[in-house]
Design a protein around this motif. Structure first.
Motif, PDB file in Angstrom:
ATOM      1  N   MET A 112      41.127  -2.990 -13.180  1.00  0.00           N
ATOM      2  CA  MET A 112      40.694  -3.984 -12.227  1.00  0.00           C
ATOM      3  C   MET A 112      41.744  -5.095 -12.120  1.00  0.00           C
ATOM      4  N   ILE A 113      41.823  -5.646 -10.927  1.00  0.00           N
ATOM      5  CA  ILE A 113      42.632  -6.835 -10.670  1.00  0.00           C
ATOM      6  C   ILE A 113      41.659  -7.921 -10.238  1.00  0.00           C
ATOM      7  N   GLU A 114      41.848  -9.104 -10.754  1.00  0.00           N
ATOM      8  CA  GLU A 114      40.925 -10.195 -10.476  1.00  0.00           C
ATOM      9  C   GLU A 114      41.651 -11.355  -9.798  1.00  0.00           C
ATOM     10  N   LEU A 115      41.059 -11.830  -8.723  1.00  0.00           N
ATOM     11  CA  LEU A 115      41.504 -13.059  -8.078  1.00  0.00           C
ATOM     12  C   LEU A 115      40.518 -14.121  -8.533  1.00  0.00           C
ATOM     13  N   LEU A 116      40.973 -15.019  -9.377  1.00  0.00           N
ATOM     14  CA  LEU A 116      40.112 -16.051  -9.947  1.00  0.00           C
ATOM     15  C   LEU A 116      40.308 -17.341  -9.162  1.00  0.00           C
ATOM     16  N   ILE A 117      39.209 -17.829  -8.590  1.00  0.00           N
ATOM     17  CA  ILE A 117      39.224 -19.048  -7.785  1.00  0.00           C
ATOM     18  C   ILE A 117      38.510 -20.147  -8.560  1.00  0.00           C
ATOM     19  N   SER A 118      39.172 -21.251  -8.781  1.00  0.00           N
ATOM     20  CA  SER A 118      38.549 -22.432  -9.386  1.00  0.00           C
ATOM     21  C   SER A 118      38.278 -23.410  -8.248  1.00  0.00           C
ATOM     22  N   ALA A 119      37.001 -23.750  -8.073  1.00  0.00           N
ATOM     23  CA  ALA A 119      36.617 -24.600  -6.949  1.00  0.00           C
ATOM     24  C   ALA A 119      35.591 -25.637  -7.393  1.00  0.00           C
ATOM     25  N   CYS A 120      35.563 -26.750  -6.664  1.00  0.00           N
ATOM     26  CA  CYS A 120      34.631 -27.836  -6.951  1.00  0.00           C
ATOM     27  C   CYS A 120      33.810 -28.132  -5.707  1.00  0.00           C
ATOM     28  N   LEU A 121      32.555 -28.522  -5.933  1.00  0.00           N
ATOM     29  CA  LEU A 121      31.717 -28.935  -4.812  1.00  0.00           C
ATOM     30  C   LEU A 121      32.320 -30.168  -4.161  1.00  0.00           C
ATOM     31  N   THR A 122      32.313 -30.211  -2.842  1.00  0.00           N
ATOM     32  CA  THR A 122      32.872 -31.354  -2.133  1.00  0.00           C
ATOM     33  C   THR A 122      31.997 -32.592  -2.291  1.00  0.00           C
ATOM     34  N   SER A 123      30.715 -32.397  -2.659  1.00  0.00           N
ATOM     35  CA  SER A 123      29.790 -33.522  -2.761  1.00  0.00           C
ATOM     36  C   SER A 123      29.492 -33.934  -4.199  1.00  0.00           C
ATOM     37  N   GLY A 124      30.345 -33.553  -5.131  1.00  0.00           N
ATOM     38  CA  GLY A 124      30.069 -33.925  -6.520  1.00  0.00           C
ATOM     39  C   GLY A 124      31.150 -33.467  -7.460  1.00  0.00           C
ATOM     40  N   ASP A 125      30.812 -33.521  -8.750  1.00  0.00           N
ATOM     41  CA  ASP A 125      31.772 -33.177  -9.796  1.00  0.00           C
ATOM     42  C   ASP A 125      31.566 -31.773 -10.354  1.00  0.00           C
ATOM     43  N   ASP A 126      30.720 -30.964  -9.736  1.00  0.00           N
ATOM     44  CA  ASP A 126      30.435 -29.619 -10.221  1.00  0.00           C
ATOM     45  C   ASP A 126      31.585 -28.685  -9.862  1.00  0.00           C
ATOM     46  N   CYS A 127      32.280 -28.163 -10.874  1.00  0.00           N
ATOM     47  CA  CYS A 127      33.396 -27.227 -10.666  1.00  0.00           C
ATOM     48  C   CYS A 127      33.060 -25.907 -11.346  1.00  0.00           C
ATOM     49  N   ARG A 128      33.468 -24.811 -10.707  1.00  0.00           N
ATOM     50  CA  ARG A 128      33.182 -23.478 -11.237  1.00  0.00           C
ATOM     51  C   ARG A 128      34.332 -22.540 -10.937  1.00  0.00           C
ATOM     52  N   ASP A 129      34.319 -21.427 -11.665  1.00  0.00           N
ATOM     53  CA  ASP A 129      35.263 -20.346 -11.410  1.00  0.00           C
ATOM     54  C   ASP A 129      34.517 -19.210 -10.729  1.00  0.00           C
ATOM     55  N   PHE A 130      35.140 -18.630  -9.727  1.00  0.00           N
ATOM     56  CA  PHE A 130      34.590 -17.489  -8.998  1.00  0.00           C
ATOM     57  C   PHE A 130      35.598 -16.355  -9.101  1.00  0.00           C
ATOM     58  N   ALA A 131      35.133 -15.177  -9.454  1.00  0.00           N
ATOM     59  CA  ALA A 131      36.024 -14.031  -9.633  1.00  0.00           C
ATOM     60  C   ALA A 131      35.784 -12.989  -8.543  1.00  0.00           C
ATOM     61  N   LEU A 132      36.841 -12.633  -7.849  1.00  0.00           N
ATOM     62  CA  LEU A 132      36.809 -11.539  -6.886  1.00  0.00           C
ATOM     63  C   LEU A 132      37.581 -10.399  -7.527  1.00  0.00           C
TER      64      LEU A 132
END
Length: 68
Positions: A1-21
């Motif tokens: 598998m190859i993973e595209l890992l996206i680190s993103a934050c909510l525009t309306s707060g401090d909540d940040c998460r990683d999303f893996a495709l």
């Protein structure tokens, strides 16, 4: 598998998460992920307007140091 890992934050707060495709390594190489990553992220961003991408990377998911 190859993973595209996206680190993103909510525009309306401090909540940040990683999303893996994940992609089949027989169809997508690391180089392909790096070369086309921005286009894939742009489509992801269109579908997730409340999130702002902070960074992204391509890797093998089994080499990730932290589980999602």
């Amino acid at each position: 598998m190859i993973e595209l890992l996206i680190s993103a934050c909510l525009t309306s707060g401090d909540d940040c998460r990683d999303f893996a495709l994940q992609f089949d390594a027989r169809e997508v190489s690391l180089m392909t992920c790096v070369l086309h990553g921005q286009a894939i992220i742009a489509r992801w961003q269109d579908g997730h307007p409340d999130w702002q991408v902070a960074r992204w990377s391509c890797s093998h998911p089994e080499r990730r140091e932290v589980a999602l």
